[in-house]
Design a protein around this motif. Structure first.
Motif, short mmCIF file in Angstrom:
data_model
loop_
_atom_site.label_atom_id
_atom_site.label_comp_id
_atom_site.label_asym_id
_atom_site.label_seq_id
_atom_site.Cartn_x
_atom_site.Cartn_y
_atom_site.Cartn_z
N GLU A 154 32.64 21.54 53.55
CA GLU A 154 34.18 20.94 53.53
C GLU A 154 33.62 19.54 53.65
O GLU A 154 34.39 18.62 53.09
N LEU A 173 39.85 21.30 52.31
CA LEU A 173 39.88 22.49 51.44
C LEU A 173 38.93 23.39 52.02
O LEU A 173 37.72 23.12 51.70
N GLY A 177 39.70 28.29 48.90
CA GLY A 177 40.71 27.29 48.64
C GLY A 177 41.91 27.36 49.55
O GLY A 177 42.93 26.58 49.20
N GLU A 179 43.75 25.82 52.31
CA GLU A 179 43.96 24.32 52.82
C GLU A 179 44.62 24.30 54.27
O GLU A 179 45.44 25.14 54.72
#
Length: 297
Positions: A154, A173, A177, A179
């Motif tokens: 990350e 992210l 995927g 967030e």
């Protein structure tokens, strides 16, 4: 085929055709011998492998568990026995067993290994690099991992536009995927700014952390940098980039942070994953008690 002859044929196949190491052949030989000895005692005579049932294998695993053999060892042994039985099916006409329906013991996920606060401070402030620029880069990266609880992947996926700013949330992210927004400490911003002074200007979509040739920093390079520092500063062997993320969670928990808040900060999909840190923290509390309580001895 007689059980002992089947075992010898299997081990010969492992060594000659699979080219397994001598250690592997020896371990698999022990595993098969354990099963054959159990079946002999269980059925009161030489076992008939052609009559073997899943119930026999389940009984064997239960017996091994009763001896105190750990889940990881039993799972490894089951894997070896499945290989043995599939060999007999392919090479010696044994009727296939529905081995897919035989699940091994569930392995407990390893408890995260965190650094102490002093060790984390060394990892984020010291460097084994002679180059001031590389030292600043490593310090910024490791401070970000520990200060925000990021995975190494990350952190290295961040671009210049993502440079962390204290008081503003850092958009990360994560796996799948997903967030999340994590807060940024002033120490994290300061460390990244120092690195950017060495890095120089770049476009917003350029990588935040770069390697020697200007491309995005490779995780292996970051891991090697912390390994070099570990040796230089006498840090423990588990002082890795991922241990800084573990330390972030453990130290927050020790400071009284809510477990669900830590789950959100780490980006864990399940609270049960985050709950592993309670074991780390309780172990630390117990050690503190042992050191400090006058009657601990």
């Amino acid at each position: 085929m007689a059980p002992l002859a089947a075992r010898e044929a299997f081990l010969d196949w492992l060594a000659r055709e699979r080219r397994a190491s001598p250690e592997t052949v020896e371990a698999y030989g022990r595993d098969v011998a354990d099963l054959l000895a159990f079946l002999s005692a269980h059925h009161g005579g030489e076992p008939d492998l052609a009559a073997l049932r899943l119930a026999d294998l389940r009984a064997f695993l239960a017996y091994r568990a009763g001896l105190g053999i750990g889940a990881a060892s039993r799972a490894r042994q089951l894997s070896a026995l499945k290989t043995f039985l599939r060999f007999l099916v392919r090479r010696h006409g044994l009727a296939p067993l529905p081995l897919g329906g035989l699940s091994g013991p569930r392995r407990k996920p390893p408890v995260p290994r965190a650094l102490t606060e002093d060790q984390a401070r060394i990892a984020t402030l010291d460097s084994a690099e002679d180059s001031p620029a590389l030292a600043a880069r490593n310090t910024a990266l490791f401070t970000l991992l520990y200060g925000c609880g990021l995975r190494i992947s990350e952190a290295l996926s961040l671009n210049m536009r993502d440079a962390p700013r204290a008081g503003l949330g850092l958009r990360v992210l994560g796996k799948g995927g997903k967030e999340r927004i994590v807060p940024v400490l002033p120490a994290v911003e300061a460390a990244v700014e120092e690195w950017l002074r060495h890095r120089g200007p770049a476009t917003p979509d350029a990588p935040l952390f770069t390697g020697a040739k200007g491309g995005r920093l490779d995780p292996a390079v970051a891991q090697r940098a912390l390994r070099d520092l570990r040796r230089l500063a006498g840090l423990p062997e588990h002082a890795t980039p991922h241990a800084l993320r573990h330390s972030f969670a453990t130290h927050l928990l020790g400071g009284g942070a809510d477990l669900r808040a830590i789950q959100e900060l780490l980006g864990h999909a399940s609270l049960s994953t985050t709950q592993r840190y309670t074991g780390v923290d309780q172990a630390g509390l117990l050690e503190t008690w042992r050191r400090a309580h006058p009657r601990a001895d």
